[in-house]
Design a protein around this motif. Structure first.
Motif, PDB file in Angstrom:
ATOM      1  N   ARG A 117      -8.534  -8.514  -3.121  1.00  0.00           N
ATOM      2  CA  ARG A 117      -7.554  -8.877  -4.140  1.00  0.00           C
ATOM      3  C   ARG A 117      -6.543  -9.886  -3.611  1.00  0.00           C
ATOM      4  O   ARG A 117      -6.067  -9.780  -2.491  1.00  0.00           O
ATOM      5  CB  ARG A 117      -6.808  -7.639  -4.631  1.00  0.00           C
ATOM      6  N   SER A 170      -3.281   7.632   6.128  1.00  0.00           N
ATOM      7  CA  SER A 170      -3.918   6.621   5.284  1.00  0.00           C
ATOM      8  C   SER A 170      -4.971   7.278   4.404  1.00  0.00           C
ATOM      9  O   SER A 170      -5.598   8.257   4.801  1.00  0.00           O
ATOM     10  CB  SER A 170      -4.585   5.531   6.136  1.00  0.00           C
ATOM     11  N   ASP A 171      -5.138   6.722   3.213  1.00  0.00           N
ATOM     12  CA  ASP A 171      -6.211   7.203   2.348  1.00  0.00           C
ATOM     13  C   ASP A 171      -7.499   6.433   2.584  1.00  0.00           C
ATOM     14  O   ASP A 171      -8.513   6.698   1.953  1.00  0.00           O
ATOM     15  CB  ASP A 171      -5.800   7.120   0.868  1.00  0.00           C
ATOM     16  N   GLY A 172      -7.455   5.453   3.492  1.00  0.00           N
ATOM     17  CA  GLY A 172      -8.655   4.704   3.848  1.00  0.00           C
ATOM     18  C   GLY A 172      -9.054   3.648   2.838  1.00  0.00           C
ATOM     19  O   GLY A 172     -10.138   3.078   2.940  1.00  0.00           O
ATOM     20  N   VAL A 173      -8.182   3.370   1.884  1.00  0.00           N
ATOM     21  CA  VAL A 173      -8.492   2.365   0.856  1.00  0.00           C
ATOM     22  C   VAL A 173      -7.516   1.211   0.999  1.00  0.00           C
ATOM     23  O   VAL A 173      -6.299   1.415   0.904  1.00  0.00           O
ATOM     24  CB  VAL A 173      -8.391   2.968  -0.561  1.00  0.00           C
ATOM     25  N   ASP A 174      -8.046   0.008   1.250  1.00  0.00           N
ATOM     26  CA  ASP A 174      -7.163  -1.149   1.342  1.00  0.00           C
ATOM     27  C   ASP A 174      -7.247  -1.969   0.061  1.00  0.00           C
ATOM     28  O   ASP A 174      -7.877  -1.562  -0.917  1.00  0.00           O
ATOM     29  CB  ASP A 174      -7.490  -1.996   2.582  1.00  0.00           C
ATOM     30  N   SER A 175      -6.641  -3.125   0.075  1.00  0.00           N
ATOM     31  CA  SER A 175      -6.598  -3.944  -1.148  1.00  0.00           C
ATOM     32  C   SER A 175      -7.882  -4.726  -1.373  1.00  0.00           C
ATOM     33  O   SER A 175      -8.017  -5.409  -2.390  1.00  0.00           O
ATOM     34  CB  SER A 175      -5.415  -4.920  -1.079  1.00  0.00           C
ATOM     35  N   GLY A 176      -8.826  -4.633  -0.427  1.00  0.00           N
ATOM     36  CA  GLY A 176     -10.086  -5.348  -0.601  1.00  0.00           C
ATOM     37  C   GLY A 176      -9.882  -6.847  -0.634  1.00  0.00           C
ATOM     38  O   GLY A 176      -9.121  -7.411   0.157  1.00  0.00           O
ATOM     39  N   ASP A 184      -0.442   4.626   1.619  1.00  0.00           N
ATOM     40  CA  ASP A 184      -0.429   4.667   3.079  1.00  0.00           C
ATOM     41  C   ASP A 184       0.991   4.783   3.619  1.00  0.00           C
ATOM     42  O   ASP A 184       1.243   5.527   4.576  1.00  0.00           O
ATOM     43  CB  ASP A 184      -1.107   3.424   3.657  1.00  0.00           C
ATOM     44  N   ASP A 208       0.865  -1.180   0.000  1.00  0.00           N
ATOM     45  CA  ASP A 208       0.000   0.000   0.000  1.00  0.00           C
ATOM     46  C   ASP A 208       0.902   1.231   0.000  1.00  0.00           C
ATOM     47  O   ASP A 208       1.187   1.830   1.039  1.00  0.00           O
ATOM     48  CB  ASP A 208      -0.910  -0.007   1.225  1.00  0.00           C
TER      49      ASP A 208
END
Length: 202
Positions: free
Chosen positions: A188, A180-186, A154, A151
């Motif tokens: 994936r 953090s931008d608050g977006v993870d890899s979900g 982050d 990430d």
């Protein structure tokens, strides 16, 4: 109008047939030529981390100059990057009503050193004898390359705003969330073989 279309189609068809040759005769075939490297070549961009100059470059002129520079001649960008880094802290500090200065990050890099790394070592990194990683919090290894699962946003935000423990402005204790931008890899998952990508959605 129909006549014009018909003439165009007929002309195209005749050109197509004229261009085709069913003769196996190879007398007219041009032999392959070696590539030529004569002329003047100009560098258009660098193979590094595109976000560096996007975030720290400031003006379009600085960004363009950085992208056409060579790695060994980037010391002039360091003061610009440091000024921009400090300006981000000033903006957030003003919004919070507090004095907010950059604090040495989790790698122990103060502002001049951190921005020197960003300016002078922004190139594709390879770790032939070690781990290829954007940042490993366990070993402290950083910027030796990146994995698809890293990430990088982050990590970059943490290096900028996380302070020496990585949690200076992580959204806890009344602080703003700047690490953090608050977006993870979900969901994936990445394969272990080329091309190492997540399976396509079905």
């Amino acid at each position: 109008m129909k006549n014009i279309k018909f003439i165009f189609v007929a002309l195209f068809a005749s050109l197509t047939f004229v261009a085709c040759d069913s003769d196996d005769d190879t007398d007219d075939v041009m032999p392959p030529t070696e590539p030529t490297f004569t002329g003047t070549y100009v560098q258009e961009d660098i193979m590094g981390r595109p976000g560096i100059t996007t975030v720290f470059g400031g003006t379009d002129m600085v960004k363009n100059n950085f992208n056409t520079s060579v790695v060994s001649a980037r010391e002039s960008f360091q003061p610009i990057f440091e000024s921009t880094l400090e300006a981000y802290h000033d903006v957030y500090g003003t919004a919070l009503g507090v004095e907010l200065d950059y604090e040495a990050n989790i790698l122990g890099l103060d502002a001049p050193t951190f921005t020197t790394v960003l300016a002078q070592f922004d190139a594709l990194q390879v770790a032939p004898e070690g781990e290829t990683i954007y940042f490993n919090p366990t070993t402290g290894l950083a910027l030796t390359g990146r994995k698809l699962s890293d990430d990088v946003i982050d990590v970059s935000l943490t290096l900028m705003f996380g302070g020496n423990d990585g949690a200076r402005f992580d959204g806890t204790g009344g602080t703003p969330q700047l690490t953090s931008d608050g977006v993870d890899s979900g969901s994936r998952t990445y394969s272990q073989g080329f091309p190492y990508l997540n399976a396509p959605n079905s």
